[in-house]
Scaffold this motif. Sequence first.
Motif, PDB file in Angstrom:
ATOM      1  N   ARG A   1       0.834  -1.212   0.000  1.00  0.00           N
ATOM      2  CA  ARG A   1       0.000   0.000   0.000  1.00  0.00           C
ATOM      3  C   ARG A   1       0.863   1.254   0.000  1.00  0.00           C
ATOM      4  O   ARG A   1       0.587   2.222  -0.718  1.00  0.00           O
TER       5      ARG A   1
ATOM      6  N   ILE B   1       0.872   4.345  -2.882  1.00  0.00           N
ATOM      7  CA  ILE B   1       0.700   5.778  -2.599  1.00  0.00           C
ATOM      8  C   ILE B   1       1.968   6.543  -2.976  1.00  0.00           C
ATOM      9  O   ILE B   1       1.903   7.633  -3.560  1.00  0.00           O
TER      10      ILE B   1
ATOM     11  N   TYR C   1       2.354   6.804  -6.772  1.00  0.00           N
ATOM     12  CA  TYR C   1       1.353   7.713  -7.345  1.00  0.00           C
ATOM     13  C   TYR C   1       1.760   9.166  -7.096  1.00  0.00           C
ATOM     14  O   TYR C   1       1.604  10.023  -7.975  1.00  0.00           O
TER      15      TYR C   1
ATOM     16  N   TYR D   1      -1.772  12.158  -3.818  1.00  0.00           N
ATOM     17  CA  TYR D   1      -1.179  10.930  -3.295  1.00  0.00           C
ATOM     18  C   TYR D   1      -2.003   9.686  -3.635  1.00  0.00           C
ATOM     19  O   TYR D   1      -1.524   8.575  -3.422  1.00  0.00           O
ATOM     20  N   PHE D   2      -3.224   9.862  -4.118  1.00  0.00           N
ATOM     21  CA  PHE D   2      -4.103   8.691  -4.210  1.00  0.00           C
ATOM     22  C   PHE D   2      -5.092   8.836  -5.351  1.00  0.00           C
ATOM     23  O   PHE D   2      -5.781   9.860  -5.468  1.00  0.00           O
TER      24      PHE D   2
END
Length: 355
Positions: free
Chosen positions: A74, A78, A81, A104-105
């Motif tokens: 995960r 993040i 990205y 960020y997402f």
Amino acid sequence: MGLRHLAICAAVALLVAAPATGQQRALTPRQSEAAAAYDKALAEFKSVLAERRRQIDAREPLPNLPGQALYLARVAVISTYKDLTDAMPSRIGRPNKFEIPPAYFDAEIEPLIDEYSRLFDVMEAPPANAQNSATPFKDVVDLATVIARAKGLAPDHAAAAGRISLGLFFAETNGKQNVRNGRSNTYMGSFQTGPSEDRNGHRKWRALKGEIAAINPALAARDDKEEARASGIDRRFNHWTNVRDGLMNAHAEVFREIPGIVKTLPDQIDQMKLFELIQIVPTPTRSALKSGDVLNYRVSSPTIMKHLRNNSIFAFGQADRARTSASFREILGAMWLFNRKFEKAMAKYAEIKPR
């Protein structure tokens, strides 16, 4: 005339499409690398989610620290990205339900984070002998409030201690009692304490118990019952005793600083963030409080920066991870992943706060 009109429209369409096509072909090496890194991280995140789900559904034994691979995957999604949107700001999309900054997402992958949470619910389920409370949120508020009163705080500041401590419960476990830890074999329970922290908090509580009983005899009587109930099990898996000992170990002494903290940090979520930092990086946070200028107090220890990153602060993207130091003002600003948890705590506190 109709054919000529169609030809003109087609020519215009080609001219309009040409810049977009050219833009795709003209990605810089940095942009191409960032896009490839994100695609790879996203594929790996999907893979590890699917593998853990398969193992759980098949009732296969899970590896040691089964949540660590999920967590790292995960973080990579993040991080990559953020690198991608740094290289290509046009990739920043719509807001997401998790209140993560859109840079960020990618909101399109919200279902993957939902699955991530469901898997952790299974992996961190309480042990069979865990002792739940029927009033877990009220317990946190009541214990913190009476501890603060015993430390000499006036009722309004003691109430702030209760509200802040409820935020800690949500920060540590999202408000779930007696959970285990998919990323650690040390930290367990509602307040995620280690064995030594639990023992230290228990010792401090015993020393304060007389004053607690004088302030709130009913709470002291409840404590006697919970202590007897937890006899023979790991006290960290009795919600009451774990919250009590966790607060006494790390936060009770800092409650004395609440009058100054609420002046410096009028935002109640910032107050919760500061107390969460007592949990994450206790020594520099206490030093910052003693400095008289907590917001501008700066940390530069590589070990402290590592602890922050391991708790999702300055953890995402090359720019954040390249930081070698930060002020507490910057640290609080970087704790955006905690915002949603603290907002939930504030809503719950509004439901149960003493009248």
